[in-house]
Motif scaffolding. Structure first.
Motif, PDB file in Angstrom:
ATOM      1  N   PHE A  47       0.809  -1.225   0.000  1.00 14.63           N
ATOM      2  CA  PHE A  47       0.000   0.000   0.000  1.00 14.63           C
ATOM      3  C   PHE A  47       0.841   1.273   0.000  1.00 14.63           C
ATOM      4  O   PHE A  47       0.562   2.210  -0.758  1.00 14.63           O
ATOM      5  N   SER A  48       1.881   1.340   0.830  1.00 17.49           N
ATOM      6  CA  SER A  48       2.694   2.558   0.867  1.00 17.49           C
ATOM      7  C   SER A  48       3.404   2.789  -0.461  1.00 17.49           C
ATOM      8  O   SER A  48       3.604   3.937  -0.885  1.00 17.49           O
ATOM      9  N   ALA A  49       3.767   1.694  -1.149  1.00 16.29           N
ATOM     10  CA  ALA A  49       4.402   1.832  -2.466  1.00 16.29           C
ATOM     11  C   ALA A  49       3.404   2.330  -3.497  1.00 16.29           C
ATOM     12  O   ALA A  49       3.776   3.035  -4.448  1.00 16.29           O
ATOM     13  N   GLY A  71       4.715   7.523   2.869  1.00 14.84           N
ATOM     14  CA  GLY A  71       3.317   7.556   2.477  1.00 14.84           C
ATOM     15  C   GLY A  71       2.431   8.294   3.458  1.00 14.84           C
ATOM     16  O   GLY A  71       1.257   8.562   3.174  1.00 14.84           O
ATOM     17  N   THR A  72       2.984   8.644   4.632  1.00 18.25           N
ATOM     18  CA  THR A  72       2.216   9.355   5.652  1.00 18.25           C
ATOM     19  C   THR A  72       1.772  10.725   5.135  1.00 18.25           C
ATOM     20  O   THR A  72       2.520  11.429   4.447  1.00 18.25           O
ATOM     21  N   ILE A  73       0.546  11.103   5.473  1.00 24.50           N
ATOM     22  CA  ILE A  73       0.030  12.431   5.135  1.00 24.50           C
ATOM     23  C   ILE A  73       0.520  13.414   6.205  1.00 24.50           C
ATOM     24  O   ILE A  73       0.326  13.188   7.400  1.00 24.50           O
ATOM     25  N   VAL A  74       1.172  14.485   5.773  1.00 27.54           N
ATOM     26  CA  VAL A  74       1.630  15.526   6.690  1.00 27.54           C
ATOM     27  C   VAL A  74       0.747  16.746   6.507  1.00 27.54           C
ATOM     28  O   VAL A  74       0.419  17.126   5.385  1.00 27.54           O
ATOM     29  N   ARG A  82      -7.311  25.471  11.593  1.00 31.18           N
ATOM     30  CA  ARG A  82      -5.988  25.245  12.175  1.00 31.18           C
ATOM     31  C   ARG A  82      -5.068  24.512  11.220  1.00 31.18           C
ATOM     32  O   ARG A  82      -3.852  24.610  11.329  1.00 31.18           O
ATOM     33  N   ILE A  83      -5.618  23.717  10.297  1.00 26.35           N
ATOM     34  CA  ILE A  83      -4.816  23.017   9.295  1.00 26.35           C
ATOM     35  C   ILE A  83      -4.921  23.781   7.975  1.00 26.35           C
ATOM     36  O   ILE A  83      -6.021  24.013   7.475  1.00 26.35           O
ATOM     37  N   SER A  84      -3.768  24.158   7.428  1.00 25.86           N
ATOM     38  CA  SER A  84      -3.773  25.011   6.244  1.00 25.86           C
ATOM     39  C   SER A  84      -3.188  24.357   5.002  1.00 25.86           C
ATOM     40  O   SER A  84      -3.293  24.915   3.905  1.00 25.86           O
ATOM     41  N   HIS A  85      -2.565  23.180   5.129  1.00 17.06           N
ATOM     42  CA  HIS A  85      -1.908  22.566   3.978  1.00 17.06           C
ATOM     43  C   HIS A  85      -1.650  21.094   4.270  1.00 17.06           C
ATOM     44  O   HIS A  85      -1.554  20.696   5.439  1.00 17.06           O
ATOM     45  N   MET A  86      -1.533  20.281   3.206  1.00 16.57           N
ATOM     46  CA  MET A  86      -1.214  18.867   3.395  1.00 16.57           C
ATOM     47  C   MET A  86      -0.489  18.300   2.185  1.00 16.57           C
ATOM     48  O   MET A  86      -0.530  18.873   1.083  1.00 16.57           O
ATOM     49  N   GLY A  87       0.196  17.184   2.400  1.00 17.64           N
ATOM     50  CA  GLY A  87       0.913  16.479   1.342  1.00 17.64           C
ATOM     51  C   GLY A  87       1.347  15.121   1.859  1.00 17.64           C
ATOM     52  O   GLY A  87       0.907  14.684   2.930  1.00 17.64           O
ATOM     53  N   PHE A  88       2.223  14.443   1.124  1.00 20.01           N
ATOM     54  CA  PHE A  88       2.713  13.124   1.514  1.00 20.01           C
ATOM     55  C   PHE A  88       4.198  13.189   1.878  1.00 20.01           C
ATOM     56  O   PHE A  88       4.977  13.875   1.210  1.00 20.01           O
ATOM     57  N   VAL A  89       4.586  12.455   2.911  1.00 15.22           N
ATOM     58  CA  VAL A  89       6.000  12.261   3.232  1.00 15.22           C
ATOM     59  C   VAL A  89       6.451  10.984   2.534  1.00 15.22           C
ATOM     60  O   VAL A  89       5.849   9.924   2.717  1.00 15.22           O
ATOM     61  N   LEU A  90       7.516  11.088   1.714  1.00 10.41           N
ATOM     62  CA  LEU A  90       7.966   9.942   0.926  1.00 10.41           C
ATOM     63  C   LEU A  90       9.484   9.846   0.927  1.00 10.41           C
ATOM     64  O   LEU A  90      10.194  10.860   1.018  1.00 10.41           O
ATOM     65  N   ALA A 124       0.711  17.816  11.861  1.00 11.62           N
ATOM     66  CA  ALA A 124      -0.064  16.624  12.180  1.00 11.62           C
ATOM     67  C   ALA A 124       0.283  15.556  11.147  1.00 11.62           C
ATOM     68  O   ALA A 124       0.720  15.875  10.034  1.00 11.62           O
ATOM     69  N   LEU A 125       0.093  14.300  11.509  1.00 11.61           N
ATOM     70  CA  LEU A 125       0.448  13.186  10.627  1.00 11.61           C
ATOM     71  C   LEU A 125      -0.662  12.155  10.639  1.00 11.61           C
ATOM     72  O   LEU A 125      -1.166  11.788  11.701  1.00 11.61           O
ATOM     73  N   ALA A 126      -1.057  11.692   9.457  1.00 16.21           N
ATOM     74  CA  ALA A 126      -2.084  10.656   9.343  1.00 16.21           C
ATOM     75  C   ALA A 126      -1.557   9.549   8.437  1.00 16.21           C
ATOM     76  O   ALA A 126      -1.039   9.826   7.354  1.00 16.21           O
ATOM     77  N   ARG A 127      -1.709   8.320   8.878  1.00 15.12           N
ATOM     78  CA  ARG A 127      -1.225   7.175   8.097  1.00 15.12           C
ATOM     79  C   ARG A 127      -2.338   6.678   7.171  1.00 15.12           C
ATOM     80  O   ARG A 127      -3.406   6.261   7.639  1.00 15.12           O
ATOM     81  N   PRO A 128      -2.160   6.723   5.849  1.00 14.21           N
ATOM     82  CA  PRO A 128      -3.169   6.180   4.936  1.00 14.21           C
ATOM     83  C   PRO A 128      -3.304   4.674   5.115  1.00 14.21           C
ATOM     84  O   PRO A 128      -2.300   3.975   5.332  1.00 14.21           O
ATOM     85  N   LEU A 129      -4.518   4.175   4.993  1.00 16.10           N
ATOM     86  CA  LEU A 129      -4.791   2.752   5.180  1.00 16.10           C
ATOM     87  C   LEU A 129      -5.496   2.180   3.960  1.00 16.10           C
ATOM     88  O   LEU A 129      -6.205   2.888   3.245  1.00 16.10           O
TER      89      LEU A 129
END
Length: 280
Positions: A35-37, A194-197, A210-218, A261-266
């Motif tokens: 999944f992360s790939a 693959g974590t969402i930052v 409070r959250i203004s932007h997001m992307g992926f950590v790879l 903040a960090l969210a792990r995609p599942l």
């Protein structure tokens, strides 16, 4: 040096030259990967896609009509949503259905039921549906939290938020756990690819969110990066070195960034299987 790296990362986006049948094949091929790939492979297709204001709408009706799916223009959140939907799908038609499920509380397109507020709607709704989970506690059990307080009588007085007055947005308090910027840098090697930052900012009564932007950590050959739809001068999806991304957040003075903040995609197999059955 950084400018040169960013410029090199935004060559013509592969997805812009793909037909729907070719994109369908790419999604099917990615589904064979862990999944992360998949997140890495599919998000990479968008590097170079132009940043576009309000790229998606709610279909043909409502106050914000527009496409429910597109790949030729994204903002930071629709980029993350689209990649997450594609990573959960076996083909393009299914990806479109999953994207709608991610974007709307009840999985049916309408302005009223769209997950407008990231903190109060998008994050909790997609955690319940099984698309992601909070990744901060695993990194730091004592991580601080910021609280978004929503009262319709108050937030609808903010000019930038008045357009949301007719949406079904609940009043209440919503916490977002985060790593302070310095702490995020220290723990960067422990962040799963693959974590969402998400950028978390201090309370500002004139902005509310409070959250203004997001992307992926790879993890790439060039090191750890944030792959995101940048609103900077590049105005495109690009890879930015993780440490440079964090450093840049310290430079905002008018609306201070407190951390990420960090969210792990599942892989939401159970949820997606129900969407597929319902669409037959």
């Amino acid at each position: 040096m950084l400018a040169a790296l960013l410029a090199a990362s935004i060559a013509a986006a592969p997805v812009l030259s793909l037909s729907e049948s070719e994109l369908d094949t790419r999604i099917a091929e990615a589904h064979k990967l862990p999944f992360s790939a998949r997140i890495d492979a599919l998000s990479r297709l968008f590097v170079g896609v132009p940043y576009t204001d309000l790229p998606l709408g709610d279909g043909d009706s409502g106050p914000e009509p527009g496409p429910l799916f597109r790949t030729d223009g994204v903002d930071c959140q629709t980029y993350v949503e689209t990649v997450l939907a594609m990573a959960n799908a076996t083909g393009l038609d299914q990806a479109k259905a999953v994207l709608t499920d991610i974007r709307y509380a009840d999985g049916k397109p309408s302005f009223q039921t769209r997950n407008h507020f990231t903190e109060a709607q998008w994050l909790p709704a997609n955690a319940r549906k099984g698309y992601l989970r909070d990744a901060v506690p695993a990194l730091d059990k004592r991580a601080p939290a910021e609280t978004l307080t929503l009262a319709k009588s108050e937030w609808t007085q903010i000019p930038a938020l008045k357009r949301l007055a007719s949406a079904n947005i609940p009043d209440g308090k919503y916490q977002v756990r985060y790593l302070p910027l310095e702490e995020a840098g220290k723990r960067s090697k422990s962040i799963a690819p693959g974590t969402i930052v998400m950028v978390v900012r201090e309370y500002d009564p004139g902005r509310v969110v409070r959250i203004s932007h997001m992307g992926f950590v790879l993890s790439t050959d060039a090191g750890l990066v944030v792959r995101h739809a940048s609103t900077g001068k590049e105005r495109a999806v690009l890879d930015e070195p993780f440490d440079a991304f964090l450093q840049r957040q310290t430079e905002y003075k008018k609306w201070k960034v407190v951390g990420v903040a960090l969210a792990r995609p599942l892989e939401a197999r159970s949820r997606v299987s129900r969407i597929k059955t319902a669409s037959r």
